[in-house]
Motif scaffolding. Structure first.
Motif, short mmCIF file in Angstrom:
data_model
loop_
_atom_site.label_atom_id
_atom_site.label_comp_id
_atom_site.label_asym_id
_atom_site.label_seq_id
_atom_site.Cartn_x
_atom_site.Cartn_y
_atom_site.Cartn_z
N SER A 59 -5.86 2.56 1.33
CA SER A 59 -4.79 3.56 1.19
C SER A 59 -4.90 4.66 2.24
CB SER A 59 -4.81 4.17 -0.21
OG SER A 59 -6.04 4.81 -0.44
N SER A 60 -5.93 4.58 3.11
CA SER A 60 -6.11 5.58 4.17
C SER A 60 -5.72 4.98 5.52
CB SER A 60 -7.57 6.03 4.25
OG SER A 60 -7.93 6.69 3.08
N ILE A 84 0.84 -1.20 0.00
CA ILE A 84 0.00 0.00 0.00
C ILE A 84 0.87 1.25 0.00
CG2 ILE A 84 -1.66 1.31 1.37
CD1 ILE A 84 -2.81 -1.42 2.26
N PHE A 85 1.89 1.25 0.86
CA PHE A 85 2.83 2.36 0.91
C PHE A 85 4.17 1.86 0.37
CE2 PHE A 85 -0.22 3.39 4.28
CZ PHE A 85 -0.66 4.61 3.82
N SER A 134 4.13 -2.73 5.88
CA SER A 134 3.24 -2.46 4.76
C SER A 134 3.12 -3.70 3.90
CB SER A 134 3.76 -1.29 3.92
OG SER A 134 2.82 -0.95 2.94
N THR A 151 -4.36 0.74 8.42
CA THR A 151 -5.14 1.03 7.22
C THR A 151 -6.61 0.78 7.48
OG1 THR A 151 -4.61 -1.18 6.43
CG2 THR A 151 -3.34 0.63 5.51
#
Length: 190
Positions: A174-175, A46-47, A123, A168
């Motif tokens: 993605s938040s 994601i990151f 991540s 997350t």
């Protein structure tokens, strides 16, 4: 037997050229690599980096801090603005009556924070987490009673060391959401 029949038969030049070409073509076909399969997609986190996650976490924490101050300025009774920034479990913790709410107090002023370090970062494809060591500066925040008298404890430190854990969101991977806020056991850093 005739003298002619003792000699081996010769192939015409044209036939020889065709035979050599066929042999050469056959050998080249065997040397070509087999067709490759299209590459399989690789999983992506994601990151992409700790820096990217830190930027996202700092953005969420900035909004969280402002909403937290606003809720406390109204007597710590309404945490609606924090709902989109926190996990359900953390929201439940915030909604429990605390000192401010139980005493009918409220706050005035705003706090700030600085990120001292990243305590942990993970991540993956479907979830990520990051924990930040934070110093929350509350020197600009006063605690007031119902009549407006300042009841801020005299010995309250100006800076509070915290560990803020973010994860997350299930609905929007993605938040990040604030999952937990604990005391950081290294107050000397603040």
């Amino acid at each position: 037997m005739s003298a002619r029949s003792a000699q081996p038969r010769r192939m015409p030049r044209r036939s020889t050229a065709v035979a050599v070409t066929c042999l050469l073509a056959a050998s080249l076909v065997g040397c070509t690599p087999p067709p490759t399969a299209p590459p399989t997609p690789t999983s992506t986190a994601i990151f992409a980096s700790e820096e990217e996650a830190l930027a996202a976490a700092t953005d969420v924490l900035t909004r969280y801090n402002a909403a937290f101050d606003k809720a406390n300025s109204a007597g710590a009774k309404n945490w609606d603005e924090l709902e989109e920034l926190v996990t359900q479990q953390h929201l439940t913790e915030l909604e429990k009556p605390g000192v401010i709410n139980s005493n009918g107090w409220h706050t005035k002023g705003v706090s700030t924070f600085s990120v001292v370090s990243v305590a942990s970062f993970e991540s993956g494809e479907s979830d990520s987490s990051i924990a930040l060591n934070v110093c929350r500066d509350v020197s600009g925040v006063r605690v007031l009673d119902a009549s407006g008298q300042d009841v801020t404890p005299i010995n309250r430190p100006d800076s509070v060391p915290l560990v803020v854990s973010l994860v997350t969101s299930d609905s929007e991977p993605s938040s990040l959401l604030v999952a937990k806020v604990d005391t950081w056991l290294n107050p000397a850093s603040c």
